[in-house]
Write a protein that holds these residues in place. Structure first.
Motif, PDB file in Angstrom:
ATOM      1  N   PRO A  32       0.843  -1.202   0.000  1.00  0.00           N
ATOM      2  CA  PRO A  32       0.000   0.000   0.000  1.00  0.00           C
ATOM      3  C   PRO A  32       0.885   1.260   0.000  1.00  0.00           C
ATOM      4  CG  PRO A  32      -0.547  -1.453   1.852  1.00  0.00           C
ATOM      5  CD  PRO A  32       0.656  -2.010   1.188  1.00  0.00           C
ATOM      6  N   ILE A  33       0.366   2.337  -0.517  1.00  0.00           N
ATOM      7  CA  ILE A  33       1.153   3.569  -0.669  1.00  0.00           C
ATOM      8  C   ILE A  33       1.778   4.027   0.648  1.00  0.00           C
ATOM      9  CG2 ILE A  33      -0.740   5.213  -0.409  1.00  0.00           C
ATOM     10  CD1 ILE A  33       0.609   6.721  -2.835  1.00  0.00           C
ATOM     11  N   ASP A  34       1.071   3.852   1.758  1.00  0.00           N
ATOM     12  CA  ASP A  34       1.609   4.296   3.039  1.00  0.00           C
ATOM     13  C   ASP A  34       2.722   3.384   3.567  1.00  0.00           C
ATOM     14  OD1 ASP A  34      -0.379   2.312   3.495  1.00  0.00           O
ATOM     15  OD2 ASP A  34      -0.560   2.954   5.582  1.00  0.00           O
ATOM     16  N   LYS A  35       2.967   2.269   2.909  1.00  0.00           N
ATOM     17  CA  LYS A  35       4.045   1.346   3.312  1.00  0.00           C
ATOM     18  C   LYS A  35       5.248   1.410   2.369  1.00  0.00           C
ATOM     19  CE  LYS A  35       1.803  -0.512   6.745  1.00  0.00           C
ATOM     20  NZ  LYS A  35       2.107  -0.078   8.076  1.00  0.00           N
ATOM     21  N   LEU A  36       5.121   2.125   1.248  1.00  0.00           N
ATOM     22  CA  LEU A  36       6.228   2.201   0.281  1.00  0.00           C
ATOM     23  C   LEU A  36       7.499   2.745   0.924  1.00  0.00           C
ATOM     24  CD1 LEU A  36       4.466   3.479  -2.967  1.00  0.00           C
ATOM     25  CD2 LEU A  36       5.185   1.145  -2.416  1.00  0.00           C
ATOM     26  N   LYS A  37       7.337   3.659   1.879  1.00  0.00           N
ATOM     27  CA  LYS A  37       8.488   4.263   2.549  1.00  0.00           C
ATOM     28  C   LYS A  37       9.387   3.216   3.200  1.00  0.00           C
ATOM     29  CE  LYS A  37       5.971   4.996   6.792  1.00  0.00           C
ATOM     30  NZ  LYS A  37       5.167   5.895   7.536  1.00  0.00           N
ATOM     31  N   ASP A  38       8.810   2.112   3.620  1.00  0.00           N
ATOM     32  CA  ASP A  38       9.577   1.061   4.295  1.00  0.00           C
ATOM     33  C   ASP A  38      10.542   0.344   3.355  1.00  0.00           C
ATOM     34  OD1 ASP A  38       8.110   1.683   6.572  1.00  0.00           O
ATOM     35  OD2 ASP A  38       6.622   0.111   6.188  1.00  0.00           O
ATOM     36  N   TYR A  39      10.361   0.536   2.055  1.00  0.00           N
ATOM     37  CA  TYR A  39      11.180  -0.153   1.060  1.00  0.00           C
ATOM     38  C   TYR A  39      12.082   0.797   0.265  1.00  0.00           C
ATOM     39  CZ  TYR A  39       7.762  -3.764   2.089  1.00  0.00           C
ATOM     40  OH  TYR A  39       6.958  -4.677   2.725  1.00  0.00           O
ATOM     41  N   ALA A  40      12.081   2.072   0.613  1.00  0.00           N
ATOM     42  CA  ALA A  40      12.872   3.059  -0.135  1.00  0.00           C
ATOM     43  C   ALA A  40      14.345   2.663  -0.157  1.00  0.00           C
ATOM     44  CB  ALA A  40      12.711   4.447   0.475  1.00  0.00           C
ATOM     45  N   LEU A  41      14.895   2.547  -1.332  1.00  0.00           N
ATOM     46  CA  LEU A  41      16.300   2.210  -1.599  1.00  0.00           C
ATOM     47  C   LEU A  41      16.716   0.852  -1.024  1.00  0.00           C
ATOM     48  CD1 LEU A  41      17.646   5.809  -1.338  1.00  0.00           C
ATOM     49  CD2 LEU A  41      17.883   4.332  -3.340  1.00  0.00           C
ATOM     50  N   ALA A  42      15.735  -0.038  -0.802  1.00  0.00           N
ATOM     51  CA  ALA A  42      16.029  -1.364  -0.255  1.00  0.00           C
ATOM     52  C   ALA A  42      16.878  -2.213  -1.203  1.00  0.00           C
ATOM     53  CB  ALA A  42      14.742  -2.096   0.085  1.00  0.00           C
ATOM     54  N   GLY A  43      16.847  -1.907  -2.485  1.00  0.00           N
ATOM     55  CA  GLY A  43      17.636  -2.657  -3.452  1.00  0.00           C
ATOM     56  C   GLY A  43      18.977  -2.014  -3.774  1.00  0.00           C
ATOM     57  N   SER A  44      19.348  -0.995  -3.016  1.00  0.00           N
ATOM     58  CA  SER A  44      20.568  -0.234  -3.298  1.00  0.00           C
ATOM     59  C   SER A  44      21.744  -0.719  -2.456  1.00  0.00           C
ATOM     60  CB  SER A  44      20.327   1.251  -3.012  1.00  0.00           C
ATOM     61  OG  SER A  44      20.302   1.483  -1.610  1.00  0.00           O
ATOM     62  N   GLU A  45      22.851  -0.005  -2.582  1.00  0.00           N
ATOM     63  CA  GLU A  45      24.045  -0.301  -1.781  1.00  0.00           C
ATOM     64  C   GLU A  45      23.857   0.050  -0.303  1.00  0.00           C
ATOM     65  OE1 GLU A  45      26.818   3.444  -2.969  1.00  0.00           O
ATOM     66  OE2 GLU A  45      25.781   2.431  -4.612  1.00  0.00           O
ATOM     67  N   ILE A  46      22.767   0.743   0.028  1.00  0.00           N
ATOM     68  CA  ILE A  46      22.416   1.045   1.424  1.00  0.00           C
ATOM     69  C   ILE A  46      21.002   0.510   1.652  1.00  0.00           C
ATOM     70  CG2 ILE A  46      22.263   2.825   3.217  1.00  0.00           C
ATOM     71  CD1 ILE A  46      23.970   4.647   1.434  1.00  0.00           C
ATOM     72  N   PRO A  47      20.857  -0.819   1.789  1.00  0.00           N
ATOM     73  CA  PRO A  47      19.522  -1.416   1.848  1.00  0.00           C
ATOM     74  C   PRO A  47      18.696  -1.035   3.077  1.00  0.00           C
ATOM     75  CG  PRO A  47      21.214  -3.074   2.254  1.00  0.00           C
ATOM     76  CD  PRO A  47      21.920  -1.806   1.848  1.00  0.00           C
ATOM     77  N   ASP A  48      19.336  -0.533   4.132  1.00  0.00           N
ATOM     78  CA  ASP A  48      18.578  -0.132   5.330  1.00  0.00           C
ATOM     79  C   ASP A  48      18.336   1.386   5.377  1.00  0.00           C
ATOM     80  OD1 ASP A  48      21.249   0.485   5.784  1.00  0.00           O
ATOM     81  OD2 ASP A  48      21.236  -0.202   7.865  1.00  0.00           O
ATOM     82  N   PHE A  49      18.430   2.034   4.234  1.00  0.00           N
ATOM     83  CA  PHE A  49      18.178   3.478   4.120  1.00  0.00           C
ATOM     84  C   PHE A  49      16.849   3.861   4.787  1.00  0.00           C
ATOM     85  CE2 PHE A  49      15.936   6.849   1.809  1.00  0.00           C
ATOM     86  CZ  PHE A  49      16.830   7.895   1.889  1.00  0.00           C
ATOM     87  N   ALA A  50      15.781   3.139   4.464  1.00  0.00           N
ATOM     88  CA  ALA A  50      14.438   3.488   4.963  1.00  0.00           C
ATOM     89  C   ALA A  50      14.364   3.447   6.481  1.00  0.00           C
ATOM     90  CB  ALA A  50      13.397   2.556   4.359  1.00  0.00           C
TER      91      ALA A  50
END
Length: 168
Positions: A32-50
């Protein structure tokens, strides 16, 4: 709430070709849109960004930020996570437009080699001036057009159109 053209925060540094699958991995697309923030940059070199980002923090990257698919949820995830601004040497065209349309400021500036991860900076979106807080050094980004500034000031394209049509 009045719009503030100055954005300040801690820098999160990324490399080149950060694609939308790194910004918001495919497995998170059904969230859901309100949960997208939990996955921000999760696939990047800093996966725990969110889990670490604070409101107003600034993402800095090299060339071609937001390349890949045109998924609109990628900039939404960054904005909802609290990202105050994305600065990159260049942006994928659709990512840049999607960001502006939702009210997430994006600035073109070749500063990835001049600003360190974790440094505090302040950016004046009206002048595109970037100030490194610790040193006082000032760097220049590419000026945003009047139309882009107006869209960001309104809070995004939908809010801008509502304002123009006197619907809000």
């Amino acid at each position: 709430m009045a719009w503030n053209s100055k954005v300040g925060g801690r820098v999160w540094k990324f490399g080149v070709n950060v694609d939308t699958d790194q910004i918001l991995p495919g497995y998170a697309m059904a969230a859901p849109i309100d949960k997208l923030k939990d996955y921000a940059l999760a696939g990047s070199e800093i996966p725990d960004f969110a889990q670490q980002v604070k409101p107003g923090d600034i993402v800095i990257a090299g060339d071609n930020f937001g390349c890949g698919s045109s998924r609109e949820q990628a900039p939404v995830a960054l904005k909802e996570a609290g990202t105050g601004l994305v600065i990159a040497k260049s942006f994928a065209r659709i990512f840049r437009r999607n960001s502006i349309n939702i009210g997430l400021p994006v600035l073109i500036a070749d500063v990835v080699d001049k600003i360190g991860h974790g440094q505090q900076i302040e950016v004046d979106l009206k002048t595109a001036e970037i100030t490194i807080i610790e040193t006082g050094e000032k760097l220049q980004g590419q000026l945003l057009s009047a139309n882009v500034l107006e869209t960001l000031e309104a809070g995004g394209l939908i809010a801008k159109v509502r304002k123009q049509l006197h619907l809000s």
